[in-house]
Structures are given as structure tokens and as C-alpha cells.
Scaffold this active site. Structure first.
Site, PDB file in Angstrom:
ATOM      1  N   ASN A  90       0.811  -1.218   0.000  1.00  0.00           N
ATOM      2  CA  ASN A  90       0.000   0.000   0.000  1.00  0.00           C
ATOM      3  C   ASN A  90       0.849   1.276   0.000  1.00  0.00           C
ATOM      4  OD1 ASN A  90      -2.499   1.723   0.874  1.00  0.00           O
ATOM      5  ND2 ASN A  90      -0.958   2.068   2.459  1.00  0.00           N
ATOM      6  N   TYR A 157       4.736  10.242 -10.497  1.00  0.00           N
ATOM      7  CA  TYR A 157       3.780   9.278  -9.930  1.00  0.00           C
ATOM      8  C   TYR A 157       3.262   8.346 -11.025  1.00  0.00           C
ATOM      9  CZ  TYR A 157      -0.373   7.705  -7.291  1.00  0.00           C
ATOM     10  OH  TYR A 157      -1.335   6.954  -6.645  1.00  0.00           O
TER      11      TYR A 157
END
Ligand SMILES: NC(=O)c1ccc[n+]([C@@H]2O[C@H](COP(=O)([O-])OP(=O)(O)OC[C@H]3O[C@@H](n4cnc5c(N)ncnc54)[C@H](OP(=O)(O)O)[C@@H]3O)[C@@H](O)[C@H]2O)c1
Length: 235
Positions: A90, A157
Site C-alpha cells: 500500500n 507518480y
């Protein structure tokens, strides 16, 4: 055969946001949980949860971007649990405000180390501790998708999450002989520090749907990229 209901779960980046909510919901359904975060001493919410669930939640230090930290974590994990049925990769980072002409190598490298290299090498380092028939869930993003025509924002990202998607495919192949299912998941646009205040759904809603999709993941779905409802997403 996949494990119907994972009972020994590990969540990275567990001290806030989606990671913390994963820990809450996994504990609520009865799992034994290892919560990994960079600074356990400062993880107030996790340490409170550990007090409420004695013996069922262990908080361990892990910087997924750091090789020494991953190695130390792999050595420490067997001291608190005898295997992992569900690994949730995560932990993630988004460097906001990037502008064309000023993209830095530091942002790109940190994004790749945290969002792609970290999950890939952590899974490799822990593979002997993953249960046959278990599940690895990698938190990807719709922003990784090559099948869309994205605006120019958050390139570090996007690039790192696209790399994570291929890492998911490679892990699926590597772990296929052991019946371990590896999937990439988009959680939706979620109200966390990363998602910001304009996001559409709460961590609670996102995680409960993600956990249903994870529970339904079979080896036939391994190597795939899915939204929180389990619908296939465009690479
Ligand atoms: N929120 C969204 O809308 C959204 C959408 C798509 C995908 N995602 C993905 O979902 C995951 C969780 O996102 P979130 O919204 O919960 O983000 P967040 O609120 O920013 O939390 C990120 C978590 O990752 C941890 N982390 C960052 N770098 C780390 C490292 N090197 N080692 C260990 N932990 C590290 C942070 O720890 P510290 O507290 O120590 O910084 C924090 O616990 C991420 O992979 C993200 O890319 C989120």
C-alpha cells in the site's frame, strides 16, 4: 486453491490513509495483522489499535524504498508471525506540483523506489514467508493507465505506477507455481492526505470494496489490474 479468507495479513504504509483503514478492517474481520510503517514510535493510531487488539496487531518498522530496511524487516517478520496469507503493498508517494521543465531526478527516483521497486523487491524478499495460495495486492492507480490520454500532471507518480503494473505482472509469473495471486488495484479517488479534500469516497468505502475484490481474487485473475469493484482496468 486460493485461501478463501486470509487470516495473516501484512500492510505497508499502515500509519495513515488507506493503509491505516486496511489495518482497521482486517482486524475487524478477525485477521492477525502486521502493520509496517516508517516510524512506529510516532504511529499513534496504529499503537492505539495494537492496545485494543492484544496479540493480533504487530507494528514493525519498514521504509519500502530502502534496501537495508526491507532486509531487516524480512528478518524480523518471522519473530511476530508464522507466515503471510495476504500482503498489501500500500505504501506510496505522490510528489505534487511537478511542472514540465522542472521535473527532478530526485522526484522520479523517489517515486520509482517507493511505488515500484519497493513493492517488487519487498515481495521478493518475503516470498519464502508468503503462504502458498496466498494473495499479493499492489495499490496502483488509474493514473498509471497507458490506455487513456492523460493530462500532463504528476509524471513521476504516473511513471512509477505504470512500472508497478509491470512489476505486478512479473510477480504474478514468478509466484504462479505456488498458486499465489498477484493483482494491481485502483482504490478510486479517496479522501486521504494524497487524495486531498476534493476526493470522492472515504477510506472506509474504498477499503471495504477492495477487500471484497481481494477475497474474490483467484489465480485466474493473477497479473491483472482491477478497480475496487474487481472490474478489469485498461493498462
Ligand atoms: N488516495 C487516493 O485517491 C489514491 C488513488 C489511487 C491510488 N492510491 C494509492 O493508494 C496507496 C495509499 O494511498 P493514500 O491515499 O493512503 O496515501 P497517503 O495518505 O499519502 O499515505 C501514504 C502512506 O504511504 C507511506 N509511505 C510513503 N513512502 C513510504 C516509504 N518509503 N516506506 C514506507 N511507507 C511509505 C506513508 O508513510 P508516512 O506517514 O511515513 O509518510 C503513508 O503511510 C498509495 O500507493 C497510493 O498511490 C491512492
Amino acid at each position: 486453491m486460493p485461501i478463501a479468507q486470509p487470516r495473516r495479513s501484512l500492510v505497508t504504509g499502515a500509519n495513515r490513509g488507506l493503509g491505516l483503514e486496511f489495518v482497521r478492517q482486517l482486524l475487524a474481520r478477525g485477521d492477525r495483522v502486521v502493520a509496517a510503517c516508517r516510524h512506529p514510535g510516532k504511529a499513534t493510531a496504529l499503537n492505539a489499535l495494537a492496545g485494543e487488539h492484544p496479540g493480533r496487531l504487530h507494528v514493525l518498522p519498514l521504509d519500502v524504498a530502502d534496501e537495508k530496511s526491507r532486509t531487516a524487516f524480512a528478518h524480523e517478520l518471522p519473530l511476530v508471525c508464522d507466515g503471510i496469507d495476504l500482503l498489501i503493498n500500500n505504501a506510496g508517494v505522490l510528489h505534487s506540483g511537478e511542472r514540465w521543465g522542472g521535473i527532478s531526478a530526485a522526484n522520479l527516483e523517489d517515486s520509482l523506489r517507493t511505488n515500484a521497486i519497493g513493492p517488487f523487491l519487498l515481495t521478493q524478499a518475503l516470498s519464502s514467508q508468503l503462504a502458498d495460495g496466498g494473495t499479493v495486492a499492489n495499490l496502483s492507480s488509474m493514473m498509471s493507465s497507458l490506455g487513456t490520454d492523460p493530462d500532463f500532471h504528476s509524471p513521476s507518480y504516473r511513471i512509477s505506477k505504470t512500472a508497478l503494473n509491470m512489476a505486478t505482472k512479473m510477480l504474478a509469473k514468478a509466484l504462479e507455481p505456488r498458486g499465489i495471486t498477484v493483482i494491481a488495484l485502483c482504490p478510486g479517488w479517496v479522501l486521504t492526505d494524497m487524495g486531498g479534500s476534493g476526493a470522492q469516497i472515504t477510506p472506509g468505502e474504498s477499503v471495504s470494496e477492495l477487500l471484497e475484490t481481494i477475497a474474490a481474487a483467484t489465480p485466474a485473475r493473477s497479473g491483472g489490474f482491477y478497480d475496487r469493484y474487481g472490474k478489469a482496468m485498461a493498462w
